[in-house]
Design a protein around this motif. Structure first.
Motif, PDB file in Angstrom:
ATOM      1  N   ARG A  28       0.847  -1.194   0.000  1.00 13.77           N
ATOM      2  CA  ARG A  28       0.000   0.000   0.000  1.00 13.77           C
ATOM      3  C   ARG A  28       0.877   1.238   0.000  1.00 13.77           C
ATOM      4  O   ARG A  28       2.008   1.205   0.482  1.00 13.77           O
ATOM      5  CB  ARG A  28      -0.916   0.015   1.230  1.00 13.77           C
ATOM      6  N   THR A  29       0.361   2.323  -0.529  1.00 11.11           N
ATOM      7  CA  THR A  29       1.161   3.544  -0.559  1.00 11.11           C
ATOM      8  C   THR A  29       1.353   4.094   0.850  1.00 11.11           C
ATOM      9  O   THR A  29       0.496   3.925   1.735  1.00 11.11           O
ATOM     10  CB  THR A  29       0.498   4.630  -1.422  1.00 11.11           C
ATOM     11  N   ILE A  30       2.484   4.774   1.031  1.00  8.24           N
ATOM     12  CA  ILE A  30       2.740   5.452   2.303  1.00  8.24           C
ATOM     13  C   ILE A  30       1.618   6.438   2.585  1.00  8.24           C
ATOM     14  O   ILE A  30       1.147   6.562   3.723  1.00  8.24           O
ATOM     15  CB  ILE A  30       4.097   6.170   2.261  1.00  8.24           C
ATOM     16  N   LEU A  31       1.148   7.134   1.551  1.00  5.73           N
ATOM     17  CA  LEU A  31       0.093   8.128   1.755  1.00  5.73           C
ATOM     18  C   LEU A  31      -1.191   7.511   2.291  1.00  5.73           C
ATOM     19  O   LEU A  31      -1.805   8.053   3.217  1.00  5.73           O
ATOM     20  CB  LEU A  31      -0.186   8.866   0.434  1.00  5.73           C
ATOM     21  N   SER A  32      -1.602   6.392   1.735  1.00  7.70           N
ATOM     22  CA  SER A  32      -2.833   5.757   2.212  1.00  7.70           C
ATOM     23  C   SER A  32      -2.709   5.332   3.665  1.00  7.70           C
ATOM     24  O   SER A  32      -3.621   5.548   4.471  1.00  7.70           O
ATOM     25  CB  SER A  32      -3.184   4.545   1.345  1.00  7.70           C
ATOM     26  N   ARG A  33      -1.587   4.746   4.009  1.00  9.16           N
ATOM     27  CA  ARG A  33      -1.400   4.329   5.399  1.00  9.16           C
ATOM     28  C   ARG A  33      -1.406   5.553   6.325  1.00  9.16           C
ATOM     29  O   ARG A  33      -1.959   5.509   7.429  1.00  9.16           O
ATOM     30  CB  ARG A  33      -0.097   3.549   5.545  1.00  9.16           C
ATOM     31  N   LEU A  34      -0.792   6.638   5.866  1.00  6.43           N
ATOM     32  CA  LEU A  34      -0.716   7.836   6.687  1.00  6.43           C
ATOM     33  C   LEU A  34      -2.090   8.481   6.847  1.00  6.43           C
ATOM     34  O   LEU A  34      -2.495   8.841   7.970  1.00  6.43           O
ATOM     35  CB  LEU A  34       0.267   8.822   6.058  1.00  6.43           C
ATOM     36  N   ILE A  35      -2.819   8.630   5.763  1.00  9.72           N
ATOM     37  CA  ILE A  35      -4.149   9.232   5.846  1.00  9.72           C
ATOM     38  C   ILE A  35      -5.045   8.438   6.780  1.00  9.72           C
ATOM     39  O   ILE A  35      -5.798   9.013   7.590  1.00  9.72           O
ATOM     40  CB  ILE A  35      -4.777   9.353   4.441  1.00  9.72           C
ATOM     41  N   GLU A  36      -4.976   7.127   6.707  1.00 14.02           N
ATOM     42  CA  GLU A  36      -5.846   6.304   7.554  1.00 14.02           C
ATOM     43  C   GLU A  36      -5.524   6.462   9.033  1.00 14.02           C
ATOM     44  O   GLU A  36      -6.423   6.409   9.879  1.00 14.02           O
ATOM     45  CB  GLU A  36      -5.761   4.845   7.118  1.00 14.02           C
ATOM     46  N   GLU A  37      -4.259   6.692   9.353  1.00 18.38           N
ATOM     47  CA  GLU A  37      -3.909   6.975  10.748  1.00 18.38           C
ATOM     48  C   GLU A  37      -4.383   8.367  11.159  1.00 18.38           C
ATOM     49  O   GLU A  37      -4.928   8.560  12.245  1.00 18.38           O
ATOM     50  CB  GLU A  37      -2.396   6.849  10.948  1.00 18.38           C
ATOM     51  N   VAL A  38      -4.188   9.347  10.279  1.00 19.24           N
ATOM     52  CA  VAL A  38      -4.548  10.727  10.611  1.00 19.24           C
ATOM     53  C   VAL A  38      -6.049  10.883  10.750  1.00 19.24           C
ATOM     54  O   VAL A  38      -6.538  11.590  11.643  1.00 19.24           O
ATOM     55  CB  VAL A  38      -3.989  11.698   9.550  1.00 19.24           C
ATOM     56  N   GLU A  39      -6.837  10.236   9.899  1.00 21.40           N
ATOM     57  CA  GLU A  39      -8.279  10.434   9.940  1.00 21.40           C
ATOM     58  C   GLU A  39      -8.911   9.828  11.189  1.00 21.40           C
ATOM     59  O   GLU A  39     -10.074  10.115  11.478  1.00 21.40           O
ATOM     60  CB  GLU A  39      -8.945   9.908   8.663  1.00 21.40           C
ATOM     61  N   ARG A  40      -8.154   9.054  11.943  1.00 27.49           N
ATOM     62  CA  ARG A  40      -8.650   8.597  13.248  1.00 27.49           C
ATOM     63  C   ARG A  40      -8.604   9.719  14.276  1.00 27.49           C
ATOM     64  O   ARG A  40      -9.215   9.611  15.343  1.00 27.49           O
ATOM     65  CB  ARG A  40      -7.831   7.399  13.735  1.00 27.49           C
ATOM     66  N   GLN A  41      -7.874  10.792  13.955  1.00 26.03           N
ATOM     67  CA  GLN A  41      -7.703  11.902  14.894  1.00 26.03           C
ATOM     68  C   GLN A  41      -8.481  13.151  14.472  1.00 26.03           C
ATOM     69  O   GLN A  41      -8.825  13.975  15.319  1.00 26.03           O
ATOM     70  CB  GLN A  41      -6.216  12.259  15.026  1.00 26.03           C
ATOM     71  N   THR A  42      -8.738  13.318  13.181  1.00 24.78           N
ATOM     72  CA  THR A  42      -9.436  14.503  12.696  1.00 24.78           C
ATOM     73  C   THR A  42     -10.035  14.206  11.328  1.00 24.78           C
ATOM     74  O   THR A  42      -9.484  13.411  10.562  1.00 24.78           O
ATOM     75  CB  THR A  42      -8.494  15.719  12.587  1.00 24.78           C
ATOM     76  N   ASP A  43     -11.152  14.854  11.029  1.00 27.39           N
ATOM     77  CA  ASP A  43     -11.762  14.670   9.712  1.00 27.39           C
ATOM     78  C   ASP A  43     -11.426  15.820   8.770  1.00 27.39           C
ATOM     79  O   ASP A  43     -11.961  15.898   7.664  1.00 27.39           O
ATOM     80  CB  ASP A  43     -13.278  14.494   9.825  1.00 27.39           C
ATOM     81  N   ARG A  44     -10.538  16.720   9.203  1.00 21.14           N
ATOM     82  CA  ARG A  44     -10.098  17.825   8.345  1.00 21.14           C
ATOM     83  C   ARG A  44      -8.633  17.596   8.004  1.00 21.14           C
ATOM     84  O   ARG A  44      -7.734  17.880   8.802  1.00 21.14           O
ATOM     85  CB  ARG A  44     -10.290  19.174   9.039  1.00 21.14           C
ATOM     86  N   ILE A  45      -8.397  17.065   6.822  1.00 24.04           N
ATOM     87  CA  ILE A  45      -7.043  16.710   6.393  1.00 24.04           C
ATOM     88  C   ILE A  45      -6.729  17.448   5.099  1.00 24.04           C
ATOM     89  O   ILE A  45      -7.444  17.315   4.103  1.00 24.04           O
ATOM     90  CB  ILE A  45      -6.903  15.194   6.171  1.00 24.04           C
ATOM     91  N   HIS A  46      -5.664  18.242   5.128  1.00 21.44           N
ATOM     92  CA  HIS A  46      -5.191  18.950   3.942  1.00 21.44           C
ATOM     93  C   HIS A  46      -3.889  18.301   3.471  1.00 21.44           C
ATOM     94  O   HIS A  46      -2.924  18.219   4.244  1.00 21.44           O
ATOM     95  CB  HIS A  46      -4.944  20.426   4.250  1.00 21.44           C
ATOM     96  N   VAL A  47      -3.860  17.835   2.241  1.00 20.28           N
ATOM     97  CA  VAL A  47      -2.668  17.229   1.656  1.00 20.28           C
ATOM     98  C   VAL A  47      -2.082  18.223   0.652  1.00 20.28           C
ATOM     99  O   VAL A  47      -2.752  18.606  -0.315  1.00 20.28           O
ATOM    100  CB  VAL A  47      -2.994  15.900   0.950  1.00 20.28           C
ATOM    101  N   VAL A  48      -0.846  18.640   0.884  1.00 15.89           N
ATOM    102  CA  VAL A  48      -0.208  19.639   0.024  1.00 15.89           C
ATOM    103  C   VAL A  48       0.580  18.920  -1.068  1.00 15.89           C
ATOM    104  O   VAL A  48       1.442  18.082  -0.772  1.00 15.89           O
ATOM    105  CB  VAL A  48       0.711  20.571   0.834  1.00 15.89           C
TER     106      VAL A  48
END
Length: 222
Positions: A32-52
């Motif tokens: 799996r991509t690093i980004l997918s794994r990272l987003i899935e961890e982050v979205e457990r903490q907040t539903d406002r995620i900005h990817v630059v």
């Protein structure tokens, strides 16, 4: 204090040291991509995620359109001439209160980010540290006191047991007025509270090899 106003994932860089010809966040680890794994961890903490995004942004845009439609994509057209701190500031626009800032080349151990966010409660800022292991570490000198662990200095040349983990919770104004490295902006506010977070940052080929080993431990089913 630190109720998160959202999160910023910096994924605009060239990734030249890794040399794969694509954004580091799009490298696959454990299937799996690093980004997918990272987003899935982050979205457990907040539903406002900005990817630059910047370098080869079309790859990330397409990937998020397919798999992560909840994130907001923010363009950094100056990605070739700016550092991560510029992407952080762009990404933080519109986010209220303290935000979680994290580099897009980080693999975070399951549950580790939740513990880090919890540790930030009661602090205006919290700096992420991890045991020193990466090829281009920014070492962190720390002290233990009545207020817990604090970072008292950053240095690339003097080895320490821990390094800057490229993870931070802080109001965005802490990053204002700087165009170089994030840790240099933080250095003006030292000492700062810190907490250890288990992760693997992928900056070089050797880092990626270590990340594959860690991923097999963290996600044994692949």
């Amino acid at each position: 204090m630190s109720t998160l106003g959202g999160a910023v994932i910096a994924a605009a860089g060239l990734g030249s040291r890794l040399g794969h010809g694509l954004p580091k966040c799009m490298v696959e680890v454990g299937g799996r991509t690093i980004l997918s794994r990272l987003i899935e961890e982050v979205e457990r903490q907040t539903d406002r995620i900005h990817v630059v995004v910047g370098y080869r942004e079309e790859l990330i845009i397409q990937h998020c359109a397919l798999h992560h439609r909840n994130v907001v994509l923010v363009r950094n057209p100056d990605f070739r001439t700016t550092q991560t701190i510029h992407s952080y500031r762009l990404g933080a626009r519109g986010l209220p209160g303290p935000a979680l800032f994290i580099d897009g080349d980080c693999l975070i151990a399951p549950g580790a980010l939740g513990s880090f966010v919890e540790a930030a409660r009661g602090h205006r800022s919290l700096v992420g540290l991890t045991p020193a292991s990466s090829d281009h570490a920014v070492f962190a000198a720390v002290r233990e006191g009545d207020r817990g662990t604090e970072v008292v200095g950053f240095d690339r040349a003097t080895p320490e047991a821990q390094e800057w983990a490229s993870v931070l919770i802080t109001p965005a104004d802490v990053l204002e007025g700087h165009e170089n490295f994030v840790y240099e902006a933080l250095a003006e506010h030292l000492p700062l509270p810190a907490a250890t977070i288990e992760l693997a940052e992928v900056d070089t080929t050797a880092d990626l090899e270590r990340a594959h080993v860690r991923a097999a431990q963290w996600w044994p089913a692949g």
